[in-house]
Scaffold this motif. Sequence first.
Motif, PDB file in Angstrom:
ATOM      1  N   VAL A  44      24.787  42.390 -41.611  1.00  0.00           N
ATOM      2  CA  VAL A  44      24.881  43.528 -42.520  1.00  0.00           C
ATOM      3  C   VAL A  44      25.040  44.848 -41.773  1.00  0.00           C
ATOM      4  CG1 VAL A  44      23.580  42.441 -44.377  1.00  0.00           C
ATOM      5  CG2 VAL A  44      22.350  43.707 -42.627  1.00  0.00           C
ATOM      6  N   TYR A 288      28.917  38.681 -47.986  1.00  0.00           N
ATOM      7  CA  TYR A 288      28.865  40.092 -47.634  1.00  0.00           C
ATOM      8  C   TYR A 288      29.590  40.988 -48.641  1.00  0.00           C
ATOM      9  CZ  TYR A 288      33.758  40.056 -46.155  1.00  0.00           C
ATOM     10  OH  TYR A 288      35.127  39.974 -46.144  1.00  0.00           O
ATOM     11  N   ASP A 324      16.318  39.153 -49.131  1.00  0.00           N
ATOM     12  CA  ASP A 324      16.604  40.573 -48.919  1.00  0.00           C
ATOM     13  C   ASP A 324      17.203  41.253 -50.152  1.00  0.00           C
ATOM     14  OD1 ASP A 324      15.657  40.780 -46.347  1.00  0.00           O
ATOM     15  OD2 ASP A 324      17.599  40.473 -45.388  1.00  0.00           O
ATOM     16  N   THR A 326      20.190  40.829 -51.168  1.00  0.00           N
ATOM     17  CA  THR A 326      21.510  41.228 -50.675  1.00  0.00           C
ATOM     18  C   THR A 326      22.539  41.306 -51.794  1.00  0.00           C
ATOM     19  OG1 THR A 326      21.026  40.217 -48.540  1.00  0.00           O
ATOM     20  CG2 THR A 326      23.337  40.667 -49.034  1.00  0.00           C
TER      21      THR A 326
END
Length: 600
Positions: A44, A288, A324, A326
Motif C-alpha cells: 500500500v 489494491y 486493515d 483496505t
Amino acid sequence: MKPLLRTLLLLFISLKLSAQDHVFLETESFTDKGGWVIDQQSFVVMGSSYLMAHGMGRPVKDATTTVPFPKKGKYRVWVRTKDWAPFPKGPGKFQVVLNGKPLNQVFGESGSDVWKWYPGGEIEVQNEQMSVALHDLTGFNGRCDAILFTNSPTFIPPDKLDAMTAFRKQQLKLTDAPTEASNFDLVVVGGGIAGTCAAISASRMGLKVALIQDRPVLGGNNSSEIRVHLMGDVDKNHYPKLGRIVREMDNGDPGNGNPDAKEYGDARKTAIVKGERNISLFLNTHVYKVEKSGDKIVAVVGRDIATNKETRFTGTFFSDCTGDGTIGELAGAEFRMGRESKAETGESLAADKADNFTLGTSNLWASLERDTVSSFPETPWAIQFSDEYHIDDSKADWQWETGFGNFNTITDAEKIRDHNLRAIFGNWSYLKKNKPAKYAKRELAWVAYIGGKRESRRLMGDHVLNQMDIQEGKQYPDGTVTATWTIDLHFPDERNKKYFEGQEFFAGTKHIKVAPYTIPYRCLYSKNISNLFMAGRNISTTHVAFGSTRVMRTCGMMGEVVGFAAYLTKKYNTSPRGVYQEYLPELMAIIKDETPPGKP
C-alpha cells in the motif's frame, strides 16, 4: 525557433528516446527465489512486493533468474533497495551477480532507510539473455525491490512514489486490461479466519464465492507465517450453530510462536476451502483497486505478489475481511482509526482525548535446544541490551509488540516489523554472548517476517459496538455472534517504556472480564457502501469494544454470519441493510438453526 528547425529537433529527440532500451526486473518475479522470501506488507506504500533475505543471521541461498535483452551493448545497472537498519549502517548487505560475476557495488549498507535507486555500474551485454542472482551476505534481511538495465547513459529511474508507480506500471505493461476472473455473488477479500469462514459459509448456502488472499497460505494471524493461537470461545453461544466452521479451521492450541509450522494447520485450511465446489480461491493476490458505481462496489483488482499478473473480480456483494479495512477505505467507506474520547463515546475506559493510539503488531520468534554450541553474530545495528535490561526467554509470546500510536500500523508496517526484528536480534545476540549456561546450545529456529497486526481501521456500520454494550450484556434483536474475550487493550510495558520510551516493543495489558454478549449484525456491514460486508477485527466498534471483539474464533463466527446474510441478499435481491430491515427474522432463524418464519 523556425518550424523546420523545431521539427528536426523533435525528430532528433524522438529518435533518441526510441533508441533507449529499459530491461526492468521485479525481484519477486525471480524464477527461483532460493532462500529469499516475498514481502508484500508494504504494497500500500510502495505499490509493489519485494524480495528479502530472512536468514536469522545466516546467509540464505541465492535467488536466481534469467533476463532477456533486446540487443547487445553497454547497459547501466540500477538497483532499488534500502538500508533497513542504518545505525549508522545496517546488516542487510547483498550483491547482484550477473552471469556469475558480482557487481563491484555492495548494496544494503548505504546508511539510508529510504527506498531508492542505487547505481551498480556499467556492463557489457554480449548475449540475448543473462543470468541474474541476488547473493545475500549476512542473513539479516537485506532486501531488493527491482533491478533496471538501461542502455541510456543519462537515464536515472524515478524515486518519488507517483513517478515510480507510473514507471513500474509502464515497464510491467500493466496499462492493459487485467484478466477477468469471473462474476461472483460474493467476493471475500482477506483469507484470515474471518474471511475463510465467510467464504465457506456463503459457499455452503449456495453462493458463488471468490476468496482472495495476499499470502500463499490461509489463516492470517493463525497461519504458520505469523503463528498466533485462536482465542475466544465458541461453546458459550446463544446460537450453537455459529462456530461450526470455526471448529473445522481450528487446529487445537499450539500456543503463540510454536517453532513447528505444522501445528497451525495451513494444509488443512487450504484443503477445506478447495473442497468447497462454490469457492474459487486466489492466493498471493493483493487487492489494491476498487471500482464503484454510486455507493456500490462493482469490482476489485488484485495483483499477484510474485508474477505481477493483474486480475479483476466483479461481484454483487463484497466482504472486507482484510483486517486493515483496505477495501472499505478504497471504496470510501466511513472508518475510524485510533481511540475515541470519553466525551464522544461515554465509555469509562476511553481516552480523555481522541488520538492515534492503536494496539501494536507482533513478530513472534522461537529458539530450540541443539546438540552443539552455536554462536550468533554481533548486532551493533540492533537495539542494545544490558545486564540491567534484557528479556531472558527462549521464545516470544504476545508481549513482543510494536506500534502504540508512535507508528501507523498500515503505512509504517515495514518500519514496525523492522523495529521488532532489531529488538529480537539484539536481545538474542545479548543472550548468546552473556548467558552461555542457558543459551549456548540454543539456536533461533523461527522468526516471523510477516507482522501479526492487532488494530488498524474499523469500518463503521449502522451500529457501533461500545463498552456499555459489552459490559451490560445488551441483547439487541440482531445480536448474532456471542463474544467472550475480555476487554484486552494493550499498552507499552512500563519497564520497557523506561528504557525505550517512544520506541517500545514489549506490551502489557489489563484483562477486564465481560459476560458473554452478542455482536449485532448491524456491526457487520458498511454504513455508507451499500453492498459491503465486513468480518474480523475491522468491524464497527469503538476502540474499547474492539479490545474484546478482535480475537480470531470470534472473528470467524462473524464470517459465518456474513455468509448467511449474503445468501439472503441474493435470495431477496436486497442489501446487507435490507436484510436487517426486512428479513431479520429469517437471518436469525438460520443462525438459530430453525425453520425460517412462514416455512413448513
